[in-house]
Design a protein around this motif. Structure first.
Motif, PDB file in Angstrom:
ATOM      1  N   GLU A 192     -14.797   9.182  -4.068  1.00  0.00           N
ATOM      2  CA  GLU A 192     -13.676  10.097  -4.188  1.00  0.00           C
ATOM      3  C   GLU A 192     -12.376   9.362  -4.509  1.00  0.00           C
ATOM      4  O   GLU A 192     -11.544   9.871  -5.269  1.00  0.00           O
ATOM      5  N   GLU A 193     -12.204   8.169  -3.947  1.00  0.00           N
ATOM      6  CA  GLU A 193     -10.986   7.398  -4.223  1.00  0.00           C
ATOM      7  C   GLU A 193     -10.898   7.026  -5.699  1.00  0.00           C
ATOM      8  O   GLU A 193      -9.832   7.078  -6.299  1.00  0.00           O
ATOM      9  N   LEU A 194     -12.020   6.655  -6.286  1.00  0.00           N
ATOM     10  CA  LEU A 194     -12.049   6.297  -7.695  1.00  0.00           C
ATOM     11  C   LEU A 194     -11.661   7.503  -8.567  1.00  0.00           C
ATOM     12  O   LEU A 194     -10.858   7.387  -9.501  1.00  0.00           O
ATOM     13  N   ALA A 226       0.371   0.050  -7.283  1.00  0.00           N
ATOM     14  CA  ALA A 226       1.109   1.235  -6.845  1.00  0.00           C
ATOM     15  C   ALA A 226       0.236   2.118  -5.962  1.00  0.00           C
ATOM     16  O   ALA A 226       0.718   2.717  -4.985  1.00  0.00           O
ATOM     17  N   TRP A 227      -1.053   2.207  -6.280  1.00  0.00           N
ATOM     18  CA  TRP A 227      -2.000   3.005  -5.494  1.00  0.00           C
ATOM     19  C   TRP A 227      -2.091   2.502  -4.058  1.00  0.00           C
ATOM     20  O   TRP A 227      -2.138   3.293  -3.113  1.00  0.00           O
ATOM     21  N   GLN A 228      -2.112   1.196  -3.870  1.00  0.00           N
ATOM     22  CA  GLN A 228      -2.246   0.613  -2.532  1.00  0.00           C
ATOM     23  C   GLN A 228      -1.043   0.909  -1.650  1.00  0.00           C
ATOM     24  O   GLN A 228      -1.149   0.856  -0.423  1.00  0.00           O
ATOM     25  N   LYS A 229       0.099   1.235  -2.267  1.00  0.00           N
ATOM     26  CA  LYS A 229       1.300   1.534  -1.486  1.00  0.00           C
ATOM     27  C   LYS A 229       1.357   3.004  -1.066  1.00  0.00           C
ATOM     28  O   LYS A 229       2.243   3.387  -0.301  1.00  0.00           O
ATOM     29  N   LEU A 230       0.458   3.833  -1.582  1.00  0.00           N
ATOM     30  CA  LEU A 230       0.454   5.246  -1.228  1.00  0.00           C
ATOM     31  C   LEU A 230      -0.136   5.451   0.160  1.00  0.00           C
ATOM     32  O   LEU A 230      -0.983   4.676   0.627  1.00  0.00           O
ATOM     33  N   PRO A 232      -2.477   7.650   2.870  1.00  0.00           N
ATOM     34  CA  PRO A 232      -3.771   8.339   2.690  1.00  0.00           C
ATOM     35  C   PRO A 232      -3.613   9.765   2.180  1.00  0.00           C
ATOM     36  O   PRO A 232      -4.438  10.238   1.397  1.00  0.00           O
ATOM     37  N   GLU A 233      -2.564  10.467   2.609  1.00  0.00           N
ATOM     38  CA  GLU A 233      -2.350  11.832   2.142  1.00  0.00           C
ATOM     39  C   GLU A 233      -1.966  11.863   0.662  1.00  0.00           C
ATOM     40  O   GLU A 233      -2.377  12.742  -0.086  1.00  0.00           O
ATOM     41  N   GLN A 234      -1.149  10.880   0.237  1.00  0.00           N
ATOM     42  CA  GLN A 234      -0.719  10.824  -1.159  1.00  0.00           C
ATOM     43  C   GLN A 234      -1.869  10.475  -2.093  1.00  0.00           C
ATOM     44  O   GLN A 234      -1.830  10.805  -3.278  1.00  0.00           O
ATOM     45  N   LYS A 235      -2.891   9.809  -1.557  1.00  0.00           N
ATOM     46  CA  LYS A 235      -4.042   9.438  -2.377  1.00  0.00           C
ATOM     47  C   LYS A 235      -5.006  10.605  -2.578  1.00  0.00           C
ATOM     48  O   LYS A 235      -5.917  10.521  -3.408  1.00  0.00           O
TER      49      LYS A 235
END
Length: 246
Positions: A192-194, A226-230, A232-235
């Motif tokens: 799902e993350e991908l 940039a993704w790593q700085k989000l 869990p909700e923003q992802k």
């Protein structure tokens, strides 16, 4: 030394044949089955030029992204943006500048009354097909006929089709380079993350078009930072709001 010269002579024909070309046939726009010989075909990118054969066919060196120009006496000049090197059919519209024949009928006149007005005659008027169908009276006998041949609409439609073809070409490029495998190999994301990462950070056509060639690996790496700085909700992809019942 002799071996090098022999190698160059052998390799030269292969270099010539490796040059990319595009082919096609030019037709009359109104008479779709009539081919046009002697049409000038120019590649505006590499400055190469040729003419169509008696069968209306042409072959010219070109690459995807080049712009071809077609011109002939009595026809409107047309251009073609190459989204592929496949065989194309080109239709040139005729420059219609001739007015249709006018049927003039004689009127019997009395030779003794030369100043009498012809009861069937009308004053000269200026006819226009461009939106205003009302007839305007003229003060002299010198007038004209404003013709709207619909060529502007044809050109706009052609440009729109070229833009759609170009956009589709960029979308296919993005699909090939921003694929699940390419992203997963660089980011190690899965599941799902991908999928969420690819939806949020998919490159736009405008961004890819502005930077040629587009560096997909570099972009994916920056997007992953940039993704790593989000949080869990923003992802997570936000659900669409539910519609209120009437």
């Amino acid at each position: 030394m002799y071996k090098l010269i022999i190698f160059l002579f052998i390799a030269l024909p292969f270099g010539v044949f490796a040059q990319t070309v595009t082919t096609g046939t030019v037709f009359d726009y109104n008479k779709k089955s009539v081919t046009l010989p002697g049409v000038s075909v120019r590649n505006l990118n590499n400055k190469k030029a040729t003419s169509t054969t008696r069968e209306g066919k042409y072959t010219i060196p070109a690459n995807v992204g080049d712009l071809l120009e077609f011109s002939a006496v009595g026809y409107h000049t047309d251009t073609l943006y190459l989204t592929s090197l496949l065989n194309r059919s080109i239709y040139l519209p005729v420059k219609s500048t001739n007015l249709q024949d006018v049927d003039i009928r004689a009127v019997r006149m009395n030779s003794q009354i030369t100043d009498a007005k012809d009861p069937l005659a009308e004053k000269y008027t200026l006819l226009s097909t461009g939106g205003n169908l009302g007839r305007k009276r003229m003060t002299d006998k010198v007038g004209g006929l404003n013709l709207n041949l619909g060529y502007g609409k044809y050109k706009r439609q052609q440009r729109k089709e070229a833009e759609l073809d170009e956009r589709e070409m960029y979308q296919e490029e993005i699909d090939a380079n921003f694929s699940e495998k390419a992203v997963a190999d660089l980011t190690k994301l899965q599941g799902e993350e991908l999928k969420n990462f690819m939806i949020i950070y998919r490159p736009s056509v405008e961004a890819v078009k502005a930077e040629r060639p587009y560096r997909y690996s570099y972009y994916i790496s920056r997007a992953f930072v940039a993704w790593q700085k989000l949080t869990p909700e923003q992802k997570k992809l936000q659900d669409l709001p539910k519609l209120k019942a009437n």
